[in-house]
Design a protein around this motif. Structure first.
Motif, PDB file in Angstrom:
ATOM      1  N   LEU A 211      -6.812   5.813 -10.130  1.00 34.87           N
ATOM      2  CA  LEU A 211      -5.568   5.721  -9.852  1.00 34.87           C
ATOM      3  C   LEU A 211      -4.994   5.923  -8.795  1.00 34.87           C
ATOM      4  CD1 LEU A 211      -4.153   5.085 -13.209  1.00 34.87           C
ATOM      5  CD2 LEU A 211      -3.942   2.946 -11.920  1.00 34.87           C
ATOM      6  N   CYS A 212      -5.840   7.144  -8.433  1.00 34.84           N
ATOM      7  CA  CYS A 212      -4.987   8.842  -7.533  1.00 34.84           C
ATOM      8  C   CYS A 212      -5.877   7.649  -6.036  1.00 34.84           C
ATOM      9  CB  CYS A 212      -6.593  10.294  -7.138  1.00 34.84           C
ATOM     10  SG  CYS A 212      -5.708  11.183  -6.190  1.00 34.84           S
ATOM     11  N   ALA A 213      -7.096   7.811  -6.420  1.00 34.27           N
ATOM     12  CA  ALA A 213      -7.611   6.518  -5.053  1.00 34.27           C
ATOM     13  C   ALA A 213      -7.544   5.735  -4.580  1.00 34.27           C
ATOM     14  CB  ALA A 213     -10.022   6.481  -5.636  1.00 34.27           C
ATOM     15  N   THR A 214      -6.704   4.799  -5.852  1.00 36.24           N
ATOM     16  CA  THR A 214      -6.651   3.393  -5.630  1.00 36.24           C
ATOM     17  C   THR A 214      -4.981   3.451  -4.316  1.00 36.24           C
ATOM     18  OG1 THR A 214      -6.667   2.379  -8.031  1.00 36.24           O
ATOM     19  CG2 THR A 214      -5.085   1.024  -6.631  1.00 36.24           C
ATOM     20  N   GLU A 215      -4.717   4.892  -4.662  1.00 37.52           N
ATOM     21  CA  GLU A 215      -2.687   4.664  -4.479  1.00 37.52           C
ATOM     22  C   GLU A 215      -3.616   4.908  -2.933  1.00 37.52           C
ATOM     23  OE1 GLU A 215       1.350   7.425  -4.870  1.00 37.52           O
ATOM     24  OE2 GLU A 215       0.131   6.447  -6.459  1.00 37.52           O
ATOM     25  N   LEU A 216      -4.390   6.021  -2.132  1.00 36.15           N
ATOM     26  CA  LEU A 216      -4.711   6.183  -1.466  1.00 36.15           C
ATOM     27  C   LEU A 216      -4.714   4.708  -0.283  1.00 36.15           C
ATOM     28  CD1 LEU A 216      -7.230   9.185  -2.130  1.00 36.15           C
ATOM     29  CD2 LEU A 216      -4.390   9.199  -1.496  1.00 36.15           C
ATOM     30  N   PHE A 217      -5.774   3.984  -1.131  1.00 43.07           N
ATOM     31  CA  PHE A 217      -6.363   2.802  -0.445  1.00 43.07           C
ATOM     32  C   PHE A 217      -4.465   1.766  -0.070  1.00 43.07           C
ATOM     33  CE2 PHE A 217     -10.524   3.872  -0.764  1.00 43.07           C
ATOM     34  CZ  PHE A 217     -11.135   3.265   0.432  1.00 43.07           C
ATOM     35  N   PHE A 218      -3.763   1.818  -1.274  1.00 41.29           N
ATOM     36  CA  PHE A 218      -2.767   1.462  -0.444  1.00 41.29           C
ATOM     37  C   PHE A 218      -1.969   1.680  -0.197  1.00 41.29           C
ATOM     38  CE2 PHE A 218      -2.914  -1.281  -4.579  1.00 41.29           C
ATOM     39  CZ  PHE A 218      -2.513  -2.207  -4.937  1.00 41.29           C
ATOM     40  N   LEU A 219      -1.814   2.926   0.057  1.00 42.08           N
ATOM     41  CA  LEU A 219      -1.004   3.947   1.770  1.00 42.08           C
ATOM     42  C   LEU A 219      -1.865   3.248   2.770  1.00 42.08           C
ATOM     43  CD1 LEU A 219      -0.207   7.371  -0.356  1.00 42.08           C
ATOM     44  CD2 LEU A 219       1.584   5.256  -0.155  1.00 42.08           C
ATOM     45  N   ALA A 220      -2.755   3.436   2.310  1.00 41.90           N
ATOM     46  CA  ALA A 220      -3.369   2.903   4.121  1.00 41.90           C
ATOM     47  C   ALA A 220      -3.063   1.306   4.185  1.00 41.90           C
ATOM     48  CB  ALA A 220      -4.613   2.849   4.253  1.00 41.90           C
ATOM     49  N   LEU A 221      -3.473   0.840   3.402  1.00 37.95           N
ATOM     50  CA  LEU A 221      -2.668  -0.987   3.463  1.00 37.95           C
ATOM     51  C   LEU A 221      -1.486  -1.109   3.732  1.00 37.95           C
ATOM     52  CD1 LEU A 221      -3.576  -3.459   2.977  1.00 37.95           C
ATOM     53  CD2 LEU A 221      -3.830  -3.661   0.924  1.00 37.95           C
ATOM     54  N   MET A 222      -0.251  -0.219   3.228  1.00 39.92           N
ATOM     55  CA  MET A 222       0.963  -0.421   3.155  1.00 39.92           C
ATOM     56  C   MET A 222       1.415   0.248   5.068  1.00 39.92           C
ATOM     57  SD  MET A 222       2.453   0.843  -0.079  1.00 39.92           S
ATOM     58  CE  MET A 222       4.437   0.260   0.369  1.00 39.92           C
ATOM     59  N   ALA A 223       0.328   0.970   5.606  1.00 39.75           N
ATOM     60  CA  ALA A 223       0.668   1.063   7.296  1.00 39.75           C
ATOM     61  C   ALA A 223      -0.179   0.450   8.037  1.00 39.75           C
ATOM     62  CB  ALA A 223      -0.337   2.613   6.998  1.00 39.75           C
TER      63      ALA A 223
ATOM     64  N   ASN B  95      11.962   0.648   7.950  1.00 34.55           N
ATOM     65  CA  ASN B  95      11.287   0.753   7.086  1.00 34.55           C
ATOM     66  C   ASN B  95       9.913   1.276   7.007  1.00 34.55           C
ATOM     67  OD1 ASN B  95      12.329  -2.077   6.731  1.00 34.55           O
ATOM     68  ND2 ASN B  95      11.841  -2.607   9.056  1.00 34.55           N
ATOM     69  N   CYS B  96      10.073   2.484   7.867  1.00 33.13           N
ATOM     70  CA  CYS B  96       9.044   3.081   7.811  1.00 33.13           C
ATOM     71  C   CYS B  96       9.067   4.660   7.065  1.00 33.13           C
ATOM     72  CB  CYS B  96       7.964   3.661  10.112  1.00 33.13           C
ATOM     73  SG  CYS B  96       7.630   1.700  10.396  1.00 33.13           S
ATOM     74  N   ALA B  97      10.068   4.425   7.049  1.00 40.17           N
ATOM     75  CA  ALA B  97      10.158   6.496   7.095  1.00 40.17           C
ATOM     76  C   ALA B  97       9.756   7.094   5.174  1.00 40.17           C
ATOM     77  CB  ALA B  97      11.553   6.424   7.471  1.00 40.17           C
ATOM     78  N   SER B  98      10.192   5.691   4.819  1.00 42.19           N
ATOM     79  CA  SER B  98      10.179   6.155   3.146  1.00 42.19           C
ATOM     80  C   SER B  98       8.278   5.889   2.733  1.00 42.19           C
ATOM     81  CB  SER B  98      10.591   4.689   2.056  1.00 42.19           C
ATOM     82  OG  SER B  98      10.357   3.966   2.707  1.00 42.19           O
ATOM     83  N   HIS B  99       7.926   4.829   3.408  1.00 42.39           N
ATOM     84  CA  HIS B  99       6.384   5.113   3.901  1.00 42.39           C
ATOM     85  C   HIS B  99       5.687   6.031   3.822  1.00 42.39           C
ATOM     86  CE1 HIS B  99       2.153   4.224   4.365  1.00 42.39           C
ATOM     87  NE2 HIS B  99       2.413   3.304   3.387  1.00 42.39           N
ATOM     88  N   LEU B 100       6.368   7.450   4.930  1.00 42.41           N
ATOM     89  CA  LEU B 100       6.025   7.912   5.350  1.00 42.41           C
ATOM     90  C   LEU B 100       5.894   9.406   4.977  1.00 42.41           C
ATOM     91  CD1 LEU B 100       7.014   7.490   9.229  1.00 42.41           C
ATOM     92  CD2 LEU B 100       4.603   7.550   8.326  1.00 42.41           C
TER      93      LEU B 100
END
Length: 296
Positions: free
Chosen positions: A111-123, A244-249
């Protein structure tokens, strides 16, 4: 606090004892209440995001689809460790079975690895939306978005099969006391019977590859986004793009920052207190912050 030990284990360990936070029973009760509140708020907040996206057809867009999936991921992530931690606050034995420990390790790390890839996908989604707005509907179609989301969920669980298999083969024949509140990589390797350098190197390599590839991609994506925002957009459009980008960053900074301290910082592996705090930060605090930082 008395910590039970299985001193006669000479062959195989059938259960582990999770030390958790070494504190008095009174403090453990306070921690139970505190983390219970955080747990409930995280579940309610992220569930609210999922329901809002599900019920409002205007939010059936790639950005909000990713947001809803990320919220569901945060719910899964916090459920992979917090319920057991809360139970151990009230338990005298604080035990977890061998199979349960290996399973928790695999699910938590996946799940930790999945979160890393989701953050990249959202970027990537923000990059396409801001840098290529005219091509966004063509690039980020529902089919493409669904394929990428599925790849994030399935790929990372497959990627971590090898580390989990290697950990399950590590010999545990001495102390069965894990100085952590969950079955984490460093804590498990610390109580192995013999040094396992190949397993340590392999697990570290698998984790490092995902960590730095996704971080590099996120940094490049946002450098491109920042350049486009400063060069092209003006006034309200620029403010909207930054919003739009602030919360993600912020989530990226909190999550990657704590993981880097945990796994990359020299000497962190020899500081159980630091390991517990940083694990708690990226696995419990980040899901809560994600809800607070995203206002649909």
């Amino acid at each position: 606090m008395h910590i039970p030990r299985n001193s006669n284990i000479t062959a195989n360990v059938h259960e582990f004892i999770l030390l958790g936070f070494l504190c008095s029973p009174e403090v453990e009760i306070l921690l139970f209440v505190l983390f219970s509140i955080i747990y409930v708020f995280t579940l309610l907040g992220n569930s609210a995001i999922i329901c809002a996206v599900w019920w409002d057809q205007q939010l059936y867009t790639p950005m909000y689809t990713l947001l809803a999936n990320f919220s569901f991921l945060e719910i899964c992530y916090i459920n992979s460790n917090v319920p057991n931690m809360l139970f151990n606050f009230l338990s005298k034995t604080k035990t977890i079975s061998y199979k349960g420990c290996i399973l928790q390790f695999y699910i938590f790390l996946s799940l930790c690895a999945t979160e890393l890839f989701f953050l990249a996908l959202m970027a990537f989604d923000r990059y396409v939306a801001i840098c290529c707005p005219l091509h966004y509907p063509v690039i980020m179609t529902r089919k493409v978005c669904g394929t990428l989301v599925s790849a994030c969920w399935v790929g990372d669980f497959l990627w971590l099969v090898t580390p989990a298999t290697l950990i399950s083969q590590v010999p545990f024949c001495g102390s069965n006391v894990i100085d952590h509140y969950l079955c984490d990589l460093g804590a498990l390797l610390a109580i192995s019977c013999v040094p396992v350098p190949k397993t340590t190197l392999t697990c570290s390599t698998f984790s490092t590859v995902i960590l730095f590839i996704t971080l590099f991609y996120i940094l490049v994506s946002y450098i491109m986004v920042l350049r486009a925002v400063l060069q092209v957009l003006r006034g309200s459009s620029r403010r909207k793009a930054f919003s739009n980008c602030a919360s993600h960053l912020v989530v990226v900074s909190l999550f990657y920052g704590s993981i880097m301290v945990m796994y990359v910082s020299p000497g962190a592996a020899n500081q159980p207190g630091l390991q517990k705090f940083m694990t708690m930060f990226y696995s419990i605090a980040t899901p809560l912050f994600f809800f607070w930082l995203n206002d649909l």
